[in-house]
Design a protein around this motif. Structure first.
Motif, short mmCIF file in Angstrom:
data_model
loop_
_atom_site.label_atom_id
_atom_site.label_comp_id
_atom_site.label_asym_id
_atom_site.label_seq_id
_atom_site.Cartn_x
_atom_site.Cartn_y
_atom_site.Cartn_z
N GLN A 1 11.28 17.56 -26.73
CA GLN A 1 10.40 16.47 -27.18
C GLN A 1 10.04 15.64 -25.95
OE1 GLN A 1 12.98 14.52 -29.97
NE2 GLN A 1 12.67 16.04 -31.57
N VAL A 2 8.75 15.53 -25.67
CA VAL A 2 8.33 14.85 -24.43
C VAL A 2 8.06 13.37 -24.66
CG1 VAL A 2 6.80 14.98 -22.43
CG2 VAL A 2 7.24 17.04 -23.79
N VAL A 3 7.31 13.07 -25.72
CA VAL A 3 6.98 11.67 -26.03
C VAL A 3 6.89 11.48 -27.54
CG1 VAL A 3 5.77 11.06 -23.89
CG2 VAL A 3 4.51 12.19 -25.74
N HIS A 4 6.95 10.21 -27.96
CA HIS A 4 6.71 9.77 -29.34
C HIS A 4 7.76 10.25 -30.33
CE1 HIS A 4 2.15 9.56 -28.15
NE2 HIS A 4 2.90 8.65 -27.53
N GLY A 5 8.95 10.62 -29.85
CA GLY A 5 10.03 11.01 -30.75
C GLY A 5 10.50 9.84 -31.58
N ILE A 6 10.81 10.09 -32.84
CA ILE A 6 11.20 9.04 -33.78
C ILE A 6 12.73 8.87 -33.80
CG2 ILE A 6 11.14 8.29 -36.19
CD1 ILE A 6 8.60 9.87 -36.55
N PRO A 7 13.24 7.65 -33.61
CA PRO A 7 14.68 7.42 -33.69
C PRO A 7 15.19 7.65 -35.11
CG PRO A 7 13.55 5.56 -32.66
CD PRO A 7 12.50 6.43 -33.28
N GLY A 8 16.43 8.08 -35.20
CA GLY A 8 17.01 8.32 -36.52
C GLY A 8 18.46 8.72 -36.41
N ASP A 9 18.84 9.78 -37.15
CA ASP A 9 20.24 10.16 -37.19
C ASP A 9 20.60 11.27 -36.19
OD1 ASP A 9 18.91 12.27 -38.35
OD2 ASP A 9 19.90 12.10 -40.31
N PHE B 1 2.67 20.53 -28.95
CA PHE B 1 2.21 20.41 -30.33
C PHE B 1 2.87 19.19 -30.95
CE2 PHE B 1 6.24 22.48 -30.72
CZ PHE B 1 6.75 22.15 -31.96
N VAL B 2 2.31 18.67 -32.03
CA VAL B 2 2.88 17.54 -32.74
C VAL B 2 3.72 18.07 -33.90
CG1 VAL B 2 2.41 15.43 -34.04
CG2 VAL B 2 0.95 16.06 -32.12
N GLU B 3 4.97 17.65 -33.95
CA GLU B 3 5.88 18.14 -34.99
C GLU B 3 5.47 17.63 -36.37
OE1 GLU B 3 9.97 17.51 -34.00
OE2 GLU B 3 9.81 18.49 -32.05
N ASP B 4 6.14 18.13 -37.39
CA ASP B 4 5.77 17.83 -38.78
C ASP B 4 5.88 16.34 -39.13
OD1 ASP B 4 5.24 20.49 -39.20
OD2 ASP B 4 7.17 20.92 -40.17
N ASP B 5 6.63 15.57 -38.34
CA ASP B 5 6.74 14.13 -38.63
C ASP B 5 5.47 13.37 -38.29
OD1 ASP B 5 6.78 13.77 -35.82
OD2 ASP B 5 8.95 13.65 -35.75
N GLY B 6 4.51 14.06 -37.64
CA GLY B 6 3.24 13.45 -37.31
C GLY B 6 3.23 12.62 -36.05
N TRP B 7 4.36 12.56 -35.34
CA TRP B 7 4.47 11.74 -34.14
C TRP B 7 4.99 12.51 -32.93
CZ3 TRP B 7 2.36 7.02 -33.99
CH2 TRP B 7 2.13 6.37 -35.21
N THR B 8 6.12 13.18 -33.11
CA THR B 8 6.84 13.76 -31.97
C THR B 8 6.05 14.87 -31.29
OG1 THR B 8 8.90 13.32 -33.16
CG2 THR B 8 9.01 14.80 -31.25
N VAL B 9 5.86 14.71 -29.97
CA VAL B 9 5.14 15.69 -29.17
C VAL B 9 6.15 16.56 -28.43
CG1 VAL B 9 3.50 16.03 -27.27
CG2 VAL B 9 3.18 14.13 -28.89
N SER B 10 6.16 17.86 -28.72
CA SER B 10 7.13 18.79 -28.15
C SER B 10 6.43 19.93 -27.42
CB SER B 10 8.03 19.36 -29.26
OG SER B 10 8.80 18.35 -29.86
#
Length: 283
Positions: free
Chosen positions: A78-86, A229-238
């Motif tokens: 994940q390069v940018v825009h990853g969402i914090p969580g668990d 590509f943008v992952e299914d969460d709509g934010w994370t760029v991998s």
């Protein structure tokens, strides 16, 4: 007659941007002290949120439509825009953390990357640490170029040149990849303003570099191919090929006395010293 807002700030506006820059830097410092195996990215987000709130500021990331977190946490591919969580951090991970604060209507934006130690995989750690070091170095090279540039395009040219000069060539891969779809930006009343700040060479010289220009310079570099590509969460760029990425960013102001890195407590003195540039505080 054009009604487009000027990209150049007044001296008073530049002074107003100092505090949100320092708050942004402090939020990242709060996160940095917590990064370790076993910590969740959600815990990092909470630490940044608490710091920003304690300083009387707001998370400007939460002002982006549809995003409810204080920071972005991007791990490994994940390069940018990853969402914090668990997600729990593990030994050998590389994590990029991006944060921003709004204070009295002005914004700061900054990011860093960290590689977690892993004695069982020294080669992986070394590879990722080199990626982070080169990405960080390219950021400071770009900021140093801004101090002497006449047009903004010189910054992207310098960033790419630094990455090319310091990229390893192995396994048939011609050095590191620089993300093309995601670039830096102007910053001020909004977190994202004109102009775009490319991390690579472009034919357009770009706007004139002169007092009042404030930029978020942010190289995003990957070990392998630049395709994402943008992952299914709509934010994370991998990365498509699954290789690791790194992201470093600072908000920088050009003023009558020189340049000042708004999101570095020392104005960028330590990072700029190897390039022979001394920042000047905004009067």
């Amino acid at each position: 007659m054009s009604l487009r807002r000027s990209i150049y700030k007044s001296p008073a506006q530049l002074r107003a941007m100092v505090e949100p820059g320092l708050i942004t830097a402090a939020s990242l410092d709060a996160v940095r002290t917590l990064i370790a195996p076993g910590v969740t990215t959600g815990e990092l987000d909470a630490a940044a949120s608490a710091l920003i709130t304690s300083r009387g500021a707001k998370s400007n990331f939460q002002m982006v439509r549809g995003y409810r977190h204080t920071i972005c946490t991007s791990v490994n591919e994940q390069v940018v825009h990853g969402i914090p969580g668990d997600r729990v951090l593990a030994p050998g991970d590389i994590i990029s953390v991006d944060s921003g604060a709004e204070y009295n209507g002005w914004n700061g934006d900054s990011a860093f990357s960290v590689v977690l130690a892993d004695p069982s995989r020294p080669e992986v750690v070394a590879e990722r640490q080199r990626l982070s070091d080169v990405t960080q170095g390219s950021l400071w090279a770009g900021i140093a170029a801004l101090a002497k540039a006449t047009h903004l395009g010189e910054v992207g040219e310098t960033v790419q040149g630094y990455i090319e000069a310091n990229s390893p060539e192995s396994s048939g891969t011609a050095g590191y990849g620089i993300l093309r779809e995601y670039v830096g930006h102007g910053i001020g009343r909004k977190m994202h303003e004109a102009p775009s700040v490319f991390n690579y060479r472009v034919s357009d010289r770009g706007p004139e570099v002169r007092p009042g220009l404030v930029l978020a310079i942010e190289p995003m570099v990957v070990i392998g191919d630049q395709e994402t590509f943008v992952e299914d969460d709509g934010w994370t760029v991998s990365t498509v090929d699954g290789t690791a990425g790194s992201h470093w960013e600072h908000s920088v102001a050009v003023h009558d006395g020189g340049i000042w890195v708004l999101t570095a407590p020392d104005g960028g003195a330590a990072g700029l010293a190897p390039f022979g540039v001394t920042p000047a505080a905004i009067a």
